[in-house]
Design a protein around this motif. Structure first.
Motif, short mmCIF file in Angstrom:
data_model
loop_
_atom_site.label_atom_id
_atom_site.label_comp_id
_atom_site.label_asym_id
_atom_site.label_seq_id
_atom_site.Cartn_x
_atom_site.Cartn_y
_atom_site.Cartn_z
N ASN A 3 0.84 -1.19 0.00
CA ASN A 3 0.00 0.00 0.00
C ASN A 3 0.88 1.25 0.00
O ASN A 3 1.41 1.67 1.03
CB ASN A 3 -0.92 -0.02 1.20
CG ASN A 3 -2.03 1.00 1.07
OD1 ASN A 3 -1.89 1.98 0.34
ND2 ASN A 3 -3.12 0.77 1.75
N ALA A 5 0.15 4.44 -0.42
CA ALA A 5 -0.35 5.59 0.34
C ALA A 5 0.06 5.50 1.80
O ALA A 5 0.45 6.50 2.41
CB ALA A 5 -1.86 5.70 0.20
N LEU A 6 -0.03 4.31 2.38
CA LEU A 6 0.37 4.15 3.79
C LEU A 6 1.86 4.37 3.97
O LEU A 6 2.29 5.00 4.95
CB LEU A 6 -0.03 2.76 4.30
CG LEU A 6 -1.53 2.53 4.46
CD1 LEU A 6 -1.81 1.10 4.88
CD2 LEU A 6 -2.11 3.50 5.47
N GLU A 7 2.65 3.87 3.05
CA GLU A 7 4.10 4.06 3.15
C GLU A 7 4.47 5.55 3.05
O GLU A 7 5.29 6.05 3.82
CB GLU A 7 4.82 3.28 2.05
CG GLU A 7 4.80 1.79 2.27
CD GLU A 7 5.56 1.06 1.18
OE1 GLU A 7 6.47 1.67 0.56
OE2 GLU A 7 5.25 -0.11 0.95
N GLY A 9 2.52 8.07 3.76
CA GLY A 9 2.02 8.71 4.97
C GLY A 9 2.96 8.52 6.14
O GLY A 9 3.22 9.46 6.91
N GLU A 10 3.50 7.32 6.29
CA GLU A 10 4.45 7.06 7.38
C GLU A 10 5.72 7.89 7.22
O GLU A 10 6.27 8.38 8.19
CB GLU A 10 4.78 5.57 7.43
CG GLU A 10 3.64 4.71 7.92
CD GLU A 10 3.93 3.22 7.81
OE1 GLU A 10 5.06 2.86 7.41
OE2 GLU A 10 3.03 2.43 8.12
N GLN A 11 6.18 8.04 5.99
CA GLN A 11 7.38 8.84 5.75
C GLN A 11 7.14 10.32 6.02
O GLN A 11 8.00 11.01 6.54
CB GLN A 11 7.88 8.64 4.32
CG GLN A 11 8.45 7.26 4.09
CD GLN A 11 8.89 7.06 2.66
OE1 GLN A 11 8.85 7.97 1.85
NE2 GLN A 11 9.31 5.85 2.35
#
Length: 105
Positions: A3, A5-7, A9-11
């Motif tokens: 995913n 988008a999640l990666e 967002g985490e960055q």
């Protein structure tokens, strides 16, 4: 595909304050810390066959914190200050003209 988008967002969470305040620098014995207004956005999508994603961001320098023997002081970026002040003064002037006209009636 993981995913995206999640990666992303985490960055972006890891950036946080580090993106608004730069690393302190020592210039001729004076400690200087740059300050900026930052924002960013990311997105990703899939239609079953293809995947894609992207992102972007903006940083506007607003000034620096300067630490001298006298203490800590914020010194604004004059170009950014003018870019904000000119439209603000224009809008304020237009509002005052309308208020004065309304009061005269």
């Amino acid at each position: 595909m993981p995913n995206l988008a999640l990666e992303l967002g985490e960055q972006s969470v890891a950036l946080g304050v580090k993106s608004a305040y730069g690393e302190p620098l020592d210039v001729d014995g004076i400690a200087v810390t740059p300050v900026a207004i930052t924002w960013s956005g990311f997105g990703a999508g899939s239609d079953g066959e293809r995947d894609g994603g992207g992102g972007g961001g903006v940083a506007i320098p607003v000034g620096v914190y300067v630490r001298r023997e006298e203490g800590l002081r914020f010194e604004p970026n004059l170009v950014t200050l003018l870019a904000v002040a000119v439209p603000f003064v224009w809008v304020t002037g237009r509002a005052l003209v309308r208020i004065i006209r309304a009061l005269k009636k």
